[in-house]
Write a protein that holds these residues in place. Structure first.
Motif: not given
Length: 118
Positions: A78-92
């Motif tokens: 409850l209350g969680t925000q899901i994000d998608y993160e991309v960096t030079a070494l990973h995406s998740k």
């Protein structure tokens, strides 16, 4: 007039676009989010494809994306925000969860306390 019930989980624009992209390659089904026991901090977030939601799963629509939340994980999410993160070494996918109290050093497991009823 009744006000709209707050969403159990929300998605950032980046996460919504990534889920849309992933699900576009599938003919049907849903992305299901939950938690499981594991890791050095006690719990891990889980994302999986399902053909259909379980009867008790919570369906959440945000930014044109529908996901389902595992019923036994709802009080942890409850209350969680899901994000998608991309960096030079990973995406998740990442989880900004107000119920999370700790995380392990590797970032794979977390400690989460369930929301308490008022």
């Amino acid at each position: 007039m009744m006000r709209e019930r707050p969403k159990a989980v929300s998605l950032t624009d980046s996460a919504a676009e990534r889920v849309k992209s992933i699900m576009a390659s599938r003919e049907k089904g849903f992305l299901r989010v939950g938690v499981k026991n594991g890791g050095c901090a006690g719990m891990e977030y889980v994302m999986e494809y399902v053909e259909a939601p379980d009867a008790m799963d919570e369906r959440v629509e945000d930014k044109g994306v529908e996901i389902v939340l595992e019923s036994k994980a709802l009080l942890f999410l409850l209350g969680t925000q899901i994000d998608y993160e991309v960096t030079a070494l990973h995406s998740k996918f990442t989880f900004n969860n107000p119920n999370q109290t700790d995380a392990c050093g590797c970032g794979e497991s977390v400690t989460i306390i369930p929301v308490q009823e008022a």
